[in-house]
Motif scaffolding. Sequence first.
Motif, PDB file in Angstrom:
ATOM      1  N   GLU A 130      15.133  69.403  37.933  1.00  0.00           N
ATOM      2  CA  GLU A 130      14.994  70.806  38.354  1.00  0.00           C
ATOM      3  C   GLU A 130      14.078  70.874  39.571  1.00  0.00           C
ATOM      4  O   GLU A 130      13.053  70.178  39.626  1.00  0.00           O
ATOM      5  N   VAL A 131      14.455  71.699  40.565  1.00  0.00           N
ATOM      6  CA  VAL A 131      13.677  71.750  41.812  1.00  0.00           C
ATOM      7  C   VAL A 131      13.270  73.177  42.157  1.00  0.00           C
ATOM      8  O   VAL A 131      13.867  74.144  41.668  1.00  0.00           O
ATOM      9  N   ILE A 132      12.244  73.288  43.013  1.00  0.00           N
ATOM     10  CA  ILE A 132      12.010  74.534  43.743  1.00  0.00           C
ATOM     11  C   ILE A 132      12.288  74.249  45.212  1.00  0.00           C
ATOM     12  O   ILE A 132      12.108  73.106  45.684  1.00  0.00           O
ATOM     13  N   SER A 133      12.761  75.276  45.949  1.00  0.00           N
ATOM     14  CA  SER A 133      13.264  75.077  47.319  1.00  0.00           C
ATOM     15  C   SER A 133      12.611  76.036  48.295  1.00  0.00           C
ATOM     16  O   SER A 133      12.217  77.147  47.924  1.00  0.00           O
ATOM     17  N   GLU A 134      12.552  75.611  49.547  1.00  0.00           N
ATOM     18  CA  GLU A 134      12.110  76.467  50.654  1.00  0.00           C
ATOM     19  C   GLU A 134      13.013  76.196  51.848  1.00  0.00           C
ATOM     20  O   GLU A 134      13.214  75.039  52.226  1.00  0.00           O
ATOM     21  N   GLU A 135      13.514  77.261  52.496  1.00  0.00           N
ATOM     22  CA  GLU A 135      14.278  77.085  53.726  1.00  0.00           C
ATOM     23  C   GLU A 135      13.311  77.131  54.907  1.00  0.00           C
ATOM     24  O   GLU A 135      12.282  77.807  54.836  1.00  0.00           O
ATOM     25  N   TYR A 136      13.630  76.404  55.964  1.00  0.00           N
ATOM     26  CA  TYR A 136      12.743  76.393  57.138  1.00  0.00           C
ATOM     27  C   TYR A 136      13.536  76.117  58.404  1.00  0.00           C
ATOM     28  O   TYR A 136      14.647  75.601  58.357  1.00  0.00           O
ATOM     29  N   SER A 137      12.916  76.472  59.570  1.00  0.00           N
ATOM     30  CA  SER A 137      13.580  76.246  60.860  1.00  0.00           C
ATOM     31  C   SER A 137      12.965  75.028  61.545  1.00  0.00           C
ATOM     32  O   SER A 137      11.792  74.721  61.363  1.00  0.00           O
ATOM     33  N   LEU A 138      13.794  74.352  62.352  1.00  0.00           N
ATOM     34  CA  LEU A 138      13.400  73.129  63.058  1.00  0.00           C
ATOM     35  C   LEU A 138      13.543  73.314  64.561  1.00  0.00           C
ATOM     36  O   LEU A 138      14.143  74.295  65.012  1.00  0.00           O
ATOM     37  N   GLU A 139      13.037  72.302  65.333  1.00  0.00           N
ATOM     38  CA  GLU A 139      13.234  72.299  66.782  1.00  0.00           C
ATOM     39  C   GLU A 139      14.728  72.278  67.093  1.00  0.00           C
ATOM     40  O   GLU A 139      15.177  72.798  68.090  1.00  0.00           O
ATOM     41  N   TYR A 140      15.515  71.644  66.209  1.00  0.00           N
ATOM     42  CA  TYR A 140      16.953  71.570  66.461  1.00  0.00           C
ATOM     43  C   TYR A 140      17.755  71.895  65.196  1.00  0.00           C
ATOM     44  O   TYR A 140      18.523  71.091  64.704  1.00  0.00           O
ATOM     45  N   GLY A 141      17.547  73.089  64.633  1.00  0.00           N
ATOM     46  CA  GLY A 141      18.357  73.536  63.493  1.00  0.00           C
ATOM     47  C   GLY A 141      17.538  74.143  62.368  1.00  0.00           C
ATOM     48  O   GLY A 141      16.378  74.497  62.556  1.00  0.00           O
ATOM     49  N   THR A 142      18.179  74.299  61.189  1.00  0.00           N
ATOM     50  CA  THR A 142      17.450  74.775  60.000  1.00  0.00           C
ATOM     51  C   THR A 142      17.698  73.784  58.863  1.00  0.00           C
ATOM     52  O   THR A 142      18.632  72.982  58.911  1.00  0.00           O
ATOM     53  N   ASP A 143      16.852  73.850  57.849  1.00  0.00           N
ATOM     54  CA  ASP A 143      17.014  72.927  56.720  1.00  0.00           C
ATOM     55  C   ASP A 143      16.377  73.539  55.468  1.00  0.00           C
ATOM     56  O   ASP A 143      15.736  74.591  55.540  1.00  0.00           O
ATOM     57  N   ILE A 144      16.551  72.833  54.360  1.00  0.00           N
ATOM     58  CA  ILE A 144      15.946  73.249  53.085  1.00  0.00           C
ATOM     59  C   ILE A 144      15.148  72.069  52.548  1.00  0.00           C
ATOM     60  O   ILE A 144      15.590  70.912  52.660  1.00  0.00           O
ATOM     61  N   MET A 145      13.973  72.374  51.989  1.00  0.00           N
ATOM     62  CA  MET A 145      13.145  71.321  51.389  1.00  0.00           C
ATOM     63  C   MET A 145      13.019  71.581  49.898  1.00  0.00           C
ATOM     64  O   MET A 145      12.890  72.733  49.480  1.00  0.00           O
TER      65      MET A 145
ATOM     66  N   VAL B 214       4.463  62.287  45.927  1.00  0.00           N
ATOM     67  CA  VAL B 214       5.499  63.265  45.582  1.00  0.00           C
ATOM     68  C   VAL B 214       6.434  63.431  46.782  1.00  0.00           C
ATOM     69  O   VAL B 214       5.998  63.848  47.858  1.00  0.00           O
ATOM     70  N   PRO B 215       7.731  63.088  46.608  1.00  0.00           N
ATOM     71  CA  PRO B 215       8.673  63.255  47.713  1.00  0.00           C
ATOM     72  C   PRO B 215       9.111  64.705  47.877  1.00  0.00           C
ATOM     73  O   PRO B 215       9.488  65.359  46.907  1.00  0.00           O
ATOM     74  N   MET B 216       9.069  65.193  49.119  1.00  0.00           N
ATOM     75  CA  MET B 216       9.589  66.520  49.469  1.00  0.00           C
ATOM     76  C   MET B 216      10.930  66.257  50.159  1.00  0.00           C
ATOM     77  O   MET B 216      10.958  65.752  51.294  1.00  0.00           O
ATOM     78  N   ARG B 217      12.031  66.589  49.457  1.00  0.00           N
ATOM     79  CA  ARG B 217      13.322  66.070  49.885  1.00  0.00           C
ATOM     80  C   ARG B 217      14.256  67.105  50.479  1.00  0.00           C
ATOM     81  O   ARG B 217      14.113  68.302  50.282  1.00  0.00           O
ATOM     82  N   LYS B 218      15.245  66.605  51.210  1.00  0.00           N
ATOM     83  CA  LYS B 218      16.356  67.425  51.703  1.00  0.00           C
ATOM     84  C   LYS B 218      17.152  67.915  50.492  1.00  0.00           C
ATOM     85  O   LYS B 218      17.078  67.319  49.409  1.00  0.00           O
ATOM     86  N   PRO B 219      17.960  69.009  50.646  1.00  0.00           N
ATOM     87  CA  PRO B 219      18.622  69.601  49.481  1.00  0.00           C
ATOM     88  C   PRO B 219      19.609  68.667  48.779  1.00  0.00           C
ATOM     89  O   PRO B 219      20.235  67.829  49.411  1.00  0.00           O
ATOM     90  N   LYS B 220      19.674  68.858  47.455  1.00  0.00           N
ATOM     91  CA  LYS B 220      20.632  68.169  46.576  1.00  0.00           C
ATOM     92  C   LYS B 220      20.408  66.656  46.510  1.00  0.00           C
ATOM     93  O   LYS B 220      21.332  65.881  46.243  1.00  0.00           O
ATOM     94  N   LYS B 221      19.209  66.211  46.730  1.00  0.00           N
ATOM     95  CA  LYS B 221      18.879  64.788  46.615  1.00  0.00           C
ATOM     96  C   LYS B 221      18.101  64.502  45.343  1.00  0.00           C
ATOM     97  O   LYS B 221      18.203  63.398  44.788  1.00  0.00           O
ATOM     98  N   LEU B 222      17.305  65.465  44.890  1.00  0.00           N
ATOM     99  CA  LEU B 222      16.490  65.237  43.695  1.00  0.00           C
ATOM    100  C   LEU B 222      17.310  65.567  42.449  1.00  0.00           C
ATOM    101  O   LEU B 222      17.948  66.625  42.389  1.00  0.00           O
ATOM    102  N   PRO B 223      17.270  64.709  41.422  1.00  0.00           N
ATOM    103  CA  PRO B 223      18.144  64.898  40.257  1.00  0.00           C
ATOM    104  C   PRO B 223      17.647  65.931  39.249  1.00  0.00           C
ATOM    105  O   PRO B 223      18.455  66.498  38.507  1.00  0.00           O
TER     106      PRO B 223
END
Length: 242
Positions: free
Chosen positions: A157-172, A146-155
């Motif tokens: 319906e998705v569920i999302s989580e925002e998270y912080s990184l060593e160098y920024g923030t992102d959404i999975m 099961v791929p856990m992808r960066k936002p707007k990559k999966l075609p």
Amino acid sequence: MSSLLLLSHIAAIGTQQPRERTKRVIKKSGLSPFLLLNHSEKSNKKVYCVSSSSSRETEEEKMSSTKDDRIAKISSAIRVIPDFPKPGIMFQDITTLLLDPKAFKDSIDLFVERYKDQQISVVAGIEARGFIFGPPIALAIGAKFVPMRKPKKLPGEVISEEYSLEYGTDIMEMHVGAVEPGERALIIDDLIATGGTLCAAIRLLERVGVVVVECACLIELPELKGRDRLGDKPLFVLVSAD
Ligand SMILES: O=P(O)(O)OC[C@H]1O[C@H](OP(=O)(O)OP(=O)(O)O)[C@H](O)[C@@H]1O
Ligand SMILES: Nc1ncnc2[nH]cnc12
């Protein structure tokens, strides 16, 4: 009998890597002789010193020793690029491991040996580098990937989580319906730094009732204490980079 602690001092490679790095290679379970890898600071050559806890190795110790040798080679195959993608970041580059088919296969085999009998039905791989290691592990243990992808990559319906990184923030994001409540999952990525990425993956899977058995990475950056952030969720790593 003592547990294994294996230290590898990794040389910077070529002119791109003037600073030396130290990597600690840790086997988290099992018994083995003590194996120390030392790096000669002046010559930039690695010196491997092997010593055993007893002069006569048991069969189990010999097997562990083989496993440890694989881990040492995996560690050596990972390159460190200073100041990428930002000043101050020592980037652990696994693309050099992929150029070494034996070390790449050994890294997959080590995870497969650990997870093959743990009734895992889902291997969740984190974009992007978890997509390299997750699928071969999933195929070998008979699990779905099961791929856990960066936002707007999966075609779908998705569920999302925002998270912080060593160098920024992102959404999975993860596709709705990719997993069923009660399934047992392994989360795979190349590296844990702050642990924010793995925490987001755990949250996504647990939100839909999946049991996260363990998180597994090739590399841990222990200074960033990502392991603490995972709480009591088990983490298995092959290489610890100081
Ligand atoms: O433990 P953390 O602090 O959360 O950091 C670890 C994450 O950072 C890297 O990915 P990155 O976000 O750089 O994405 P990429 O693999 O797409 O380059 C790495 O592959 C992990 O996924
Ligand atoms: N130092 C690092 N090297 C490679 N990937 C990373 N992700 C977060 N920190 C990293």
